[in-house]
Design an enzyme around this catalytic site. Structure first.
Site, PDB file in Angstrom:
ATOM      1  N   LYS A 112      -2.144  -8.338   3.042  1.00 15.73           N
ATOM      2  CA  LYS A 112      -1.877  -8.733   1.661  1.00 15.73           C
ATOM      3  C   LYS A 112      -0.565  -9.500   1.525  1.00 15.73           C
ATOM      4  O   LYS A 112      -0.399 -10.269   0.576  1.00 15.73           O
ATOM      5  CB  LYS A 112      -1.917  -7.530   0.719  1.00 15.73           C
ATOM      6  CG  LYS A 112      -0.782  -6.570   0.825  1.00 15.73           C
ATOM      7  CD  LYS A 112       0.166  -6.663  -0.338  1.00 15.73           C
ATOM      8  CE  LYS A 112       1.357  -5.755  -0.122  1.00 15.73           C
ATOM      9  NZ  LYS A 112       1.845  -5.562   1.251  1.00 15.73           N
TER      10      LYS A 112
ATOM     11  N   LYS B 223       5.443  -8.650   6.698  1.00 15.99           N
ATOM     12  CA  LYS B 223       6.265  -8.949   5.525  1.00 15.99           C
ATOM     13  C   LYS B 223       7.318 -10.001   5.863  1.00 15.99           C
ATOM     14  O   LYS B 223       7.523 -10.970   5.125  1.00 15.99           O
ATOM     15  CB  LYS B 223       6.977  -7.683   5.018  1.00 15.99           C
ATOM     16  CG  LYS B 223       6.067  -6.718   4.306  1.00 15.99           C
ATOM     17  CD  LYS B 223       6.885  -5.615   3.643  1.00 15.99           C
ATOM     18  CE  LYS B 223       6.003  -4.451   3.227  1.00 15.99           C
ATOM     19  NZ  LYS B 223       4.575  -4.541   3.442  1.00 15.99           N
TER      20      LYS B 223
ATOM     21  N   LYS C  32      -5.204  -4.395  12.016  1.00 11.48           N
ATOM     22  CA  LYS C  32      -4.785  -3.943  10.688  1.00 11.48           C
ATOM     23  C   LYS C  32      -5.162  -2.469  10.488  1.00 11.48           C
ATOM     24  O   LYS C  32      -6.342  -2.125  10.447  1.00 11.48           O
ATOM     25  CB  LYS C  32      -5.469  -4.819   9.641  1.00 11.48           C
ATOM     26  CG  LYS C  32      -5.398  -4.328   8.211  1.00 11.48           C
ATOM     27  CD  LYS C  32      -4.143  -4.779   7.533  1.00 11.48           C
ATOM     28  CE  LYS C  32      -4.012  -4.150   6.158  1.00 11.48           C
ATOM     29  NZ  LYS C  32      -2.659  -4.277   5.621  1.00 11.48           N
TER      30      LYS C  32
ATOM     31  N   GLY D 298       0.835  -1.192   0.000  1.00  6.16           N
ATOM     32  CA  GLY D 298       0.000   0.000   0.000  1.00  6.16           C
ATOM     33  C   GLY D 298       0.875   1.248   0.000  1.00  6.16           C
ATOM     34  O   GLY D 298       0.577   2.237  -0.667  1.00  6.16           O
ATOM     35  N   ASN D 299       1.994   1.187   0.737  1.00  2.00           N
ATOM     36  CA  ASN D 299       2.878   2.344   0.819  1.00  2.00           C
ATOM     37  C   ASN D 299       3.648   2.582  -0.477  1.00  2.00           C
ATOM     38  O   ASN D 299       4.090   3.694  -0.738  1.00  2.00           O
ATOM     39  CB  ASN D 299       3.866   2.175   1.974  1.00  2.00           C
ATOM     40  CG  ASN D 299       3.148   2.154   3.302  1.00  2.00           C
ATOM     41  OD1 ASN D 299       2.049   2.683   3.414  1.00  2.00           O
ATOM     42  ND2 ASN D 299       3.754   1.530   4.293  1.00  2.00           N
TER      43      ASN D 299
END
Lengths: 330, 330
Positions: B207, B265, B123, B9-10
């Site tokens: 995600k 991540k 989240k 997203g970033n």
């Protein structure tokens, strides 16, 4: 048969119904039954859908939120493809056997940047509002409104669909037995720029025209336009209105029908059925199977076959009719 | 190599950037260059993306619009899959040869209705707001906020992804050379009901976890998590922070990293690279090719290979670095 089935915005959300998630899901669940019947009958179907009420709502929401989030109609159209496609895929999936494959595909549709529709917005989206709201919103946001029924509705350009960008992928999936949901809201309108690249534009393509194009390019046998009226009527709204049962494409005149709603359906049906051996049909969502059998709705066939009517249109009491038994007017 | 590439997203919308359509399109255009480079290098890629900022914005817009349009997070997630997927497909398509095929596929991901995440929202979505706004919104809408940086952000449940419903279709397309964009925003979270049917739930799946699951199920060789930081760092934010160049999955501890951003991540990378012969890598969007070559970012490999660091992390001036030339820290 390979059939492109177009679900009308009105079949997914009837006039005046609240646009809640629950209402939309219930309506989609209802539509999914008809779609599942078509699949159970052995047809290969490709599903398209309208997005008029939804894209209008999202535009209103975006305008009411933070100022940087006011997204153009191509992005909003993409959002509705996601949202409505999801509901259809989920509810239809719940009715099909476990090994059935369904895919909802984002679809871009090429239009001509010089299409005269960009200077003459005609496609109604969103809810009906009163005259004062329409005037205020025109002044405040620059939106265009046109009278509809007792009120006013926002209208946006609706250019002609020319190409479906994801056609090869759609065909690949259809060939392999996947039920494809695509071209939602008529597809996201894009134009080719001077350097050959694509860019989205502010418009909403008519989903019936896009569905007709899709059916043609996929070599479909039939185009089935499902909505919330029994059939195409001559003299709609008049006491002596008559429902068309069957008519040749060459003798059907789209100008005889309302521009905003039935007109585009009739035009899409006429275009598609104009080629030999293909049929197009228009009718009520619940009647899908009966329409294909010629027992309900209006069927358009190729050639100059003269019009035949159903028995005089009569308001039916609830429960009088079930799919396959079209009742008095059948 | 077959690579699942996850766009953070970033990487699509940097902190503090306005969420205008133009800004998002520019960022996506930038990301598309890296994706096109991977394809040009002969890799078969499957693209996923985050939706945190966007789904938060849509929730805010929906709350600001007509009351019946306040849709749950599964519908909003589906909307973001449409919108972001559209932008990626269009911008990437503009960079690829004319005969390239791209498909954006709506994706549902099954989660467990009893996942403890539903009782403990973690989240972050949407923009950072001040404490007063967070308190008001909690009281008014029942949303949950958690502190992040200098402010507060809405947090929602983020259950573990268990199954990707459209996996067979995705695999079919990948096998036939189609570049697939899917599992956007981690996929739309759905649960199985008692009668076996699926229904969406109010959550946003991480995600990176969903991308790891997808990579595993598709038999991918690599999982590439692209974001806006150079590499995974030990002691992130400290003066003596060190960037990890390469590390074995068995010696990597996700608890050493920030829960909200880098933690998921690292966990996804560790899980995927835990199986022999697979690699996972994390790094900057612009460095995709260099990351795969081990010249930038952090690579996680299977086994217990001890950590190796890059040269001390140094702030780079704009223009110092280009893809493939990872600069001082490379």
């Amino acid at each position: 048969m390979r059939i492109v089935v177009a679900l009308g915005g009105n079949a997914l959300l009837k006039r005046g119904e609240p646009m809640t998630a629950e209402q939309q899901r219930n309506n989609v669940r209802h539509a999914a039954k008809s779609l599942a019947e078509l699949i159970a009958a052995g047809h290969q179907i490709i599903i398209t859908h309208g997005n008029g009420p939804q894209v209008g709502l999202l535009a209103l929401q975006a305008a009411a939120g933070p100022p940087d989030g006011v997204h153009p109609l191509d992005l909003l159209g993409a959002q509705t493809e996601g949202m409505i496609g999801y509901l259809i895929e989920q509810e239809l999936g719940n009715l099909l056997p476990d090994d059935a494959m369904i895919a909802t595909l984002l679809t871009q549709v090429r239009v001509d940047a010089r299409d005269p529709a960009f200077r003459n917005p005609t496609k109604p989206i969103g809810a009906t509002v009163d005259e004062l709201t329409a005037k205020h919103t025109t002044a405040y946001r620059g939106w265009t409104f046109a009278p509809e029924g007792q009120g006013w509705r926002r209208v946006v350009p609706s250019p002609a669909p020319l190409d479906i960008l994801e056609l090869r992928v759609i065909a690949m999936l259809v060939e392999r037995g996947v039920v494809v949901i695509c071209a939602g809201g008529g597809g996201i309108p894009v134009v080719t720029q001077k350097d050959g690249s694509l860019i989205g534009v502010e418009a909403v393509i008519d989903k019936d025209r896009a569905s007709g194009l899709l059916a043609d390019r996929l070599g479909a046998d039939a185009l089935l336009l499902l909505t919330d009226v029994d059939a195409v009527q001559v003299g709609f709204g008049e006491p002596d209105a008559r429902a068309i049962a069957r008519i040749g494409a060459d003798v059907l005149n789209p100008d005889d029908f309302a521009k905003g709603s039935m007109g585009p359906k009739v035009e899409a049906a006429r275009c598609f059925a104009g080629s030999k051996g293909r049929i197009a049909a228009i009718g009520r969502l619940e009647d899908a199977i009966a329409i294909l059998a010629g027992k309900a709705g209006t069927m358009v066939v190729s050639g100059d076959e003269p019009v035949s009517f159903r028995l005089p249109h009569k308001k039916l009491a609830f429960g009088d009719k079930s799919p396959g038994e079209p009742g008095p007017q059948g």
